[in-house]
Scaffold this motif. Structure first.
Motif, mmCIF file in Angstrom:
data_model
loop_
_atom_site.group_PDB
_atom_site.id
_atom_site.type_symbol
_atom_site.label_atom_id
_atom_site.label_comp_id
_atom_site.label_asym_id
_atom_site.label_seq_id
_atom_site.Cartn_x
_atom_site.Cartn_y
_atom_site.Cartn_z
ATOM 1 N N PRO A 177 -35.149 9.560 -0.988
ATOM 2 C CA PRO A 177 -34.615 8.956 -1.013
ATOM 3 C C PRO A 177 -34.818 7.859 0.226
ATOM 4 C CG PRO A 177 -33.198 10.641 -0.545
ATOM 5 C CD PRO A 177 -34.132 11.577 -0.845
ATOM 6 N N PRO A 178 -33.699 6.662 -0.250
ATOM 7 C CA PRO A 178 -33.434 5.997 1.509
ATOM 8 C C PRO A 178 -32.794 6.133 2.061
ATOM 9 C CG PRO A 178 -32.495 4.266 -0.864
ATOM 10 C CD PRO A 178 -33.785 5.388 -1.689
ATOM 11 N N ILE B 237 -33.389 4.254 -7.649
ATOM 12 C CA ILE B 237 -32.061 5.303 -7.139
ATOM 13 C C ILE B 237 -31.188 5.896 -8.315
ATOM 14 C CG2 ILE B 237 -32.407 5.823 -5.071
ATOM 15 C CD1 ILE B 237 -29.849 4.911 -4.254
ATOM 16 N N VAL B 238 -31.369 7.460 -8.487
ATOM 17 C CA VAL B 238 -30.325 7.998 -9.552
ATOM 18 C C VAL B 238 -29.549 8.685 -8.617
ATOM 19 C CG1 VAL B 238 -31.468 6.993 -11.962
ATOM 20 C CG2 VAL B 238 -31.200 9.494 -10.840
ATOM 21 N N LYS C 132 -31.475 25.823 -4.102
ATOM 22 C CA LYS C 132 -31.886 25.769 -2.450
ATOM 23 C C LYS C 132 -33.929 25.336 -2.148
ATOM 24 C CE LYS C 132 -29.139 29.993 -1.235
ATOM 25 N NZ LYS C 132 -28.526 31.084 -1.545
ATOM 26 N N ASP C 133 -34.519 25.756 -3.907
ATOM 27 C CA ASP C 133 -36.035 24.976 -3.832
ATOM 28 C C ASP C 133 -35.947 24.161 -3.069
ATOM 29 O OD1 ASP C 133 -36.520 28.489 -2.688
ATOM 30 O OD2 ASP C 133 -36.650 28.176 -5.577
ATOM 31 N N LEU C 134 -35.074 23.375 -4.076
ATOM 32 C CA LEU C 134 -35.337 21.597 -4.572
ATOM 33 C C LEU C 134 -34.599 20.604 -3.198
ATOM 34 C CD1 LEU C 134 -35.286 21.849 -8.566
ATOM 35 C CD2 LEU C 134 -37.507 21.977 -6.975
ATOM 36 N N LYS C 135 -33.594 21.169 -3.562
ATOM 37 C CA LYS C 135 -32.931 20.210 -2.604
ATOM 38 C C LYS C 135 -32.407 18.860 -2.046
ATOM 39 C CE LYS C 135 -34.860 23.283 1.934
ATOM 40 N NZ LYS C 135 -35.490 23.726 1.390
ATOM 41 N N ILE C 136 -32.483 18.902 -4.560
ATOM 42 C CA ILE C 136 -31.850 17.566 -4.326
ATOM 43 C C ILE C 136 -30.580 18.004 -4.363
ATOM 44 C CG2 ILE C 136 -32.075 16.166 -6.898
ATOM 45 C CD1 ILE C 136 -34.879 17.733 -7.706
ATOM 46 N N PRO C 137 -29.770 16.538 -3.894
ATOM 47 C CA PRO C 137 -28.551 16.437 -3.841
ATOM 48 C C PRO C 137 -27.864 16.258 -5.420
ATOM 49 C CG PRO C 137 -29.117 14.128 -2.872
ATOM 50 C CD PRO C 137 -30.700 14.885 -3.568
ATOM 51 N N VAL C 138 -26.289 16.928 -5.679
ATOM 52 C CA VAL C 138 -25.838 16.857 -6.892
ATOM 53 C C VAL C 138 -24.743 16.768 -6.537
ATOM 54 C CG1 VAL C 138 -28.022 18.111 -8.360
ATOM 55 C CG2 VAL C 138 -25.219 19.665 -7.154
ATOM 56 N N THR C 139 -23.761 16.210 -7.340
ATOM 57 C CA THR C 139 -22.059 16.028 -6.856
ATOM 58 C C THR C 139 -21.120 16.673 -8.092
ATOM 59 O OG1 THR C 139 -22.176 13.908 -6.227
ATOM 60 C CG2 THR C 139 -19.888 15.026 -6.607
ATOM 61 N N VAL D 143 -33.787 11.271 -6.577
ATOM 62 C CA VAL D 143 -32.461 11.135 -6.980
ATOM 63 C C VAL D 143 -32.254 11.047 -5.081
ATOM 64 C CG1 VAL D 143 -31.137 12.828 -6.938
ATOM 65 C CG2 VAL D 143 -32.691 12.648 -7.994
ATOM 66 N N ALA D 144 -30.703 10.473 -4.470
ATOM 67 C CA ALA D 144 -29.964 9.689 -4.109
ATOM 68 C C ALA D 144 -28.323 10.792 -4.054
ATOM 69 C CB ALA D 144 -29.647 8.445 -3.342
#
Length: 283
Positions: free
Chosen positions: A72-73, A101-102, A121-128, A276-277
């Protein structure tokens, strides 16, 4: 100067230029459209970033049947969504941005699949994570490693009521009570709140501010099992959209696991050219 010394020095400079070094980065029915707007200008790619080609990253994504996302930026220096001093908390379903970004949000907390923790843990994609106490109280510890990865912990009430059916005092108890519980368990007072079913009124908005949260977060798309539901007629993601998913398992997903549902969601995002941000970087 000795010719051997000169040659050695030249080789050393070349090696340094080749290897280099990099600076690490800092570490439900759809509701009506929210009170936010996009700035003028056409969408841009996420900082012209390319998917990571590091072997370990590619292998981690392959394990889940996915390809690495573009980075992401960099987060904006000034958050585009913030509360006006003395004013009501903002209500948002998307973030004003031209970047492709979404933002992924996951609600409730009923399903506690250990494989989902491994996936994150593998993907390290941020979620809330918008958590409801009645759904998570049987196993608060499940959510600790997810929070430890930097994923946001946010408020989704104590018992998941339709807040429109409650008076102002009851709404405050639901919202403030969950603020207290999440702070006690995870060490921080949540900054974001999502009303169950997307149902809120001005009493909700007042209670959110009184309880210390800074925004009411709705959504633009909701992930089902294999497909997304879109609020807009063009059935597409838009820059800054907030995507809703749930902690659900095979019983609710017709045999599909939470990790399979998540992989489906990530493919939809990637196929439309988005990355994804982290929501908390923008609100």
């Amino acid at each position: 100067m000795d010719r051997k010394i000169v040659a050695w020095a030249a080789l050393t400079v070349v090696a340094l230029l080749v290897t280099g070094c990099s600076q690490p980065a800092d570490a439900d029915a759809p509701p009506p459209a929210a009170l936010s707007s996009k700035p003028a200008g056409s969408p841009t790619s996420p900082a012209d970033a390319k998917p990571s080609t590091a072997p370990d990253t590619a292998a981690a994504y392959r394990k889940w049947g996915l390809k690495p996302f573009a980075a992401p930026p960099a987060p904006p220096k000034v958050k585009p969504v913030k509360r006006t001093p003395g004013g009501p908390v903002p209500v948002i379903s998307d973030i004003p941005t031209n970047e492709k970004i979404v933002f992924i949000t996951i609600d409730d907390g009923a399903e506690k699949d250990p494989a989902f923790v491994r996936m994150m843990k593998d993907l390290k994609i941020p979620v809330t994570m918008f958590l409801t106490d009645s759904a998570i109280r049987t196993d608060y510890a499940y959510f600790e490693p997810l929070a430890g990865l930097g994923n946001g912990v946010a408020n989704h009430t104590l018992t998941h009521p339709n807040l429109r059916t409650l008076g102002a005092d009851a709404q405050r108890r639901e919202i403030c009570g969950q603020q207290t519980k999440l702070k006690e368990r995870f060490g921080k007072t949540p900054r974001l709140f999502r009303p169950p079913y997307g149902n809120w009124n001005e009493a909700t908005r007042a209670a959110v501010g009184q309880c210390g949260a800074e925004a009411i977060v709705l959504w633009r798309e909701s992930m089902q099992i294999k497909n997304m539901q879109y609020q807009r007629g063009d059935k597409k993601l838009h820059p800054g959209d907030i995507v809703l998913a749930h902690f659900r398992g095979p019983a609710e997903l017709k045999g599909t696991t939470m990790t399979q549902m998540t992989a489906n969601m990530l493919r939809h995002i990637q196929e439309q050219g988005f990355t994804v941000a982290r929501l908390e970087d923008y609100v």
